[in-house]
Design an enzyme around this catalytic site. Sequence first.
Site, mmCIF file in Angstrom:
data_model
loop_
_atom_site.group_PDB
_atom_site.id
_atom_site.type_symbol
_atom_site.label_atom_id
_atom_site.label_comp_id
_atom_site.label_asym_id
_atom_site.label_seq_id
_atom_site.Cartn_x
_atom_site.Cartn_y
_atom_site.Cartn_z
ATOM 1 N N HIS A 146 0.817 -1.213 0.000
ATOM 2 C CA HIS A 146 0.000 0.000 0.000
ATOM 3 C C HIS A 146 0.855 1.270 0.000
ATOM 4 C CE1 HIS A 146 -3.225 2.720 1.713
ATOM 5 N NE2 HIS A 146 -3.931 2.001 0.866
ATOM 6 N N LYS A 157 3.256 4.363 -1.084
ATOM 7 C CA LYS A 157 3.362 5.239 -2.240
ATOM 8 C C LYS A 157 4.635 6.066 -2.066
ATOM 9 C CE LYS A 157 -1.256 5.201 -0.791
ATOM 10 N NZ LYS A 157 -1.692 3.941 -1.340
ATOM 11 N N ASP A 199 17.518 9.135 -8.096
ATOM 12 C CA ASP A 199 18.980 9.279 -8.015
ATOM 13 C C ASP A 199 19.524 9.092 -6.601
ATOM 14 O OD1 ASP A 199 19.128 9.724 -10.717
ATOM 15 O OD2 ASP A 199 19.201 11.912 -10.553
ATOM 16 N N ASN A 252 -1.751 7.763 -4.910
ATOM 17 C CA ASN A 252 -1.500 6.569 -5.699
ATOM 18 C C ASN A 252 -1.063 6.950 -7.112
ATOM 19 O OD1 ASN A 252 -2.313 4.296 -3.936
ATOM 20 N ND2 ASN A 252 -4.291 5.326 -3.949
ATOM 21 N N HIS A 280 -8.203 11.903 0.972
ATOM 22 C CA HIS A 280 -7.421 10.679 1.092
ATOM 23 C C HIS A 280 -6.182 10.873 1.974
ATOM 24 C CE1 HIS A 280 -5.177 7.209 -1.042
ATOM 25 N NE2 HIS A 280 -6.239 6.667 -0.471
ATOM 26 N N PHE A 311 -1.506 -1.849 9.730
ATOM 27 C CA PHE A 311 -0.277 -1.861 10.523
ATOM 28 C C PHE A 311 0.216 -3.275 10.814
ATOM 29 C CE2 PHE A 311 -2.580 2.038 11.384
ATOM 30 C CZ PHE A 311 -1.599 2.979 11.102
#
Length: 494
Positions: free
Chosen positions: A201, A203, A208, A218, A416, A438
């Site tokens: 889940h 993101k 570099d 997302n 969100h 979790f």
Amino acid sequence: MKPFVAYEQLDPLEKPEEPPAPHQPGQFMQKYSRCVLLAGILVTIVSCLLFLHLFNAWSGSAPPGGRGDARGAGGPCSDPCRIVLVESIPEGMTYGGNGPVNPSTFDTWMSLIGSTEHSLDIAAFYWTMTNEDTHTQEPSAAQGEQIMEELLKLPQSGISVRVAVNIPSSKSPLHDLQALAQSGAAVRAVDMPRLTSGVLHTKLWVADGTHLYIGSANMDWRSLTQVKELGIAVYNCSCLAQDLSKVFEAYWALGLPDASIPVPWPANYSTAFNMETPLELRLNETGAGVYFSSAPPALCAPGRTEDLRALLSVIDGAEEFVHIAVMSYQPTMEFSHPQRFWPVIDNHLRKAVYERKVQVRLLVGCWRHSKAAMFPFLKSLAAVADNKTHYSMEVRLFVVPASAAQAKIPYARVNHNKYMVTEKVAYIGTSNWSGDYFVRTAGSALVVNETGGGAGGTATLRGQLQAVFERDWSSQYSADIGDVERWQRMCSFH
């Protein structure tokens, strides 16, 4: 428990669908050669060197971070780190007054792509960056499609692109992942349902080994123009970016066929930066202690603070206030069957209010896909407030408005965000607040304690995050949980 039954959908906005055929640039060595002490010192040295070579091959190449190892011995970081709070504000949503205005997620991702010279690593739940993916004809998908176009160009310029994505379910559009693989990017699908009965889940972006993004957005065009998101970008900060790379490298290792979670994780996935010994650096000329937490516990290499432990420590350390903005809040194992009560976070919030008289404000997203079971728990939290004892516990629901046309966009128009701010600390994560996220689900968070030595107030990341919370809390888009008629009408709740 069947993984896809328990985790068919972590939240409707983030529904994975069909597994890509992952690009597999190489195979892990699944078994190690043992160093065998033969005769003589020379043979011993050669055997041990061979062991180390095979060990590094198993763990996925160079030291995680990979393209240059993060500092592992602790101590301060001298990089000129610049941190920026990043938001997606859905089209048509406006604030009155002089509230904060932050750089957009779109501009931030374009900046990261444009600044990448050697390598870009992205971990994501799923990919739906185009109208084709969502079977829509929305002009607002143009930003996502532009991001996708720019990403596809990178391998042609000799830039290494790696994508770790949750193995999707059978209904997922594969266009983006196939296009990435065909462009020369390396794509691995991580079978988290098999590994932990959860999903990937997280993101995050690492460019570099120097720049990074982490937040709620997302890889979805709707996350740029139709969903309210919040994250952070950090520039010119190799010591921090390379530590986040170790989280990515764990996903990358688990994306190989038949991979298993190592116990313990090899030492080169470990970190010296955690809740007890944060990385010391200057963020925007302000002294700070910073670390990344990770979930679930099985994916935490030595030294990495578990995400739940980090979150609870932020709540427990607050002396004045705890302000939380999250799409979904439930004191349950939300996706487990049979249902299980899980009041861990709930108990710490109640304890903060009751024992330390801390002000708690909880701002929860509300939309047509909100689960009915969430609202009694929220009302129970709000009921802690009492005029006689002066307990301060407030719960409000945040609703992103939608026009008739916008309401037709699937799984859009929701707040969100997934963050918390206190008078001391900023916590910006990738997980909703229920037990599954979790215990079984792969997620991560950045924890920042600005210790001083620079400008204060809204000049600090913590101050900026607090200003965003105050803007949303007092806006026309929020409603008190006690105003049942108003929030049910606003949420289109049935």
